[in-house]
Design an enzyme around this catalytic site. Structure first.
Site, mmCIF file in Angstrom:
data_model
loop_
_atom_site.group_PDB
_atom_site.id
_atom_site.type_symbol
_atom_site.label_atom_id
_atom_site.label_comp_id
_atom_site.label_asym_id
_atom_site.label_seq_id
_atom_site.Cartn_x
_atom_site.Cartn_y
_atom_site.Cartn_z
ATOM 1 N N ASP A 132 3.496 8.854 4.160
ATOM 2 C CA ASP A 132 2.949 7.675 3.485
ATOM 3 C C ASP A 132 2.887 6.346 4.438
ATOM 4 O O ASP A 132 3.945 6.262 5.224
ATOM 5 C CB ASP A 132 3.852 7.606 2.206
ATOM 6 N N ASP A 150 -3.107 10.816 -1.686
ATOM 7 C CA ASP A 150 -2.520 10.563 -2.727
ATOM 8 C C ASP A 150 -3.658 9.757 -3.591
ATOM 9 O O ASP A 150 -3.817 9.850 -4.868
ATOM 10 C CB ASP A 150 -1.362 9.558 -2.849
#
Length: 176
Positions: A132, A150
């Site tokens: 991330d 995401d």
């Protein structure tokens, strides 16, 4: 939907949505590798007053849920993502064969969900964590870090919900 798209064969429609899925996976993996190479060592880059790029290795699920579970979560989350990917693929296959007019929104949502799930599954398979790097923050509060996969999952879910709200109920009733 334009006339050319509505006249396309189901196999052609399916191939188009699979191309979208592949594009999401490729973009997700490319941005993760770029982020890892540029942000290694704890560097963070503030792009806007509310947007920062900062490398985070997420060993859990969404928002870091199960991150400290001891390792079993990687296998569990990978298996879950693999099964859900197969379900999404089958659903997309069926949806491209449906005759309803607004199927593009559903199919687009499914392709985005599938691309996001596969993008994060690749990370878990390769590294045992998800990369991330996008962080939204404001006045000392920070949203959990996320990535392009995401984002695709969130937008895909919104498309599916919108498809259901806008036309799904009526389509369901006509099929009965």
């Amino acid at each position: 939907m334009n006339a050319a798209a509505s006249n396309a064969s189901p196999a052609r429609k399916f191939a188009g949505y699979i191309a979208l899925t592949v594009a999401i996976v490729a973009a997700d993996q490319a941005t993760k590798h770029l982020a890892w190479s540029m942000l290694a060592g704890g560097a963070a880059v503030d792009l806007l007053p509310v947007l920062r790029f900062q490398l985070v290795f997420n060993r859990g699920a969404a928002f870091g849920f199960l991150a400290d579970a001891g390792g079993w979560q990687t296998i569990f989350l990978s298996a879950l993502a693999a099964v859900l990917s197969l379900v999404l693929l089958a659903w997309l296959w069926r949806a491209t064969r449906a005759t309803h007019q607004n199927g593009a929104l559903l199919c687009c949502g499914l392709a985005l969900l599938l691309g996001g799930a596969l993008g994060n599954l690749i990370d878990r398979a390769l590294y045992q964590f998800v990369i991330d790097f996008i962080v939204l923050h404001h006045r000392g509060r920070q949203f959990p870090a996320f990535n392009l996969a995401d984002s695709a999952i969130s937008i895909g879910a919104a498309c599916i919900i919108l498809d259901h709200v806008v036309g799904g109920g009526a389509r369901q009733n006509r099929r009965v």
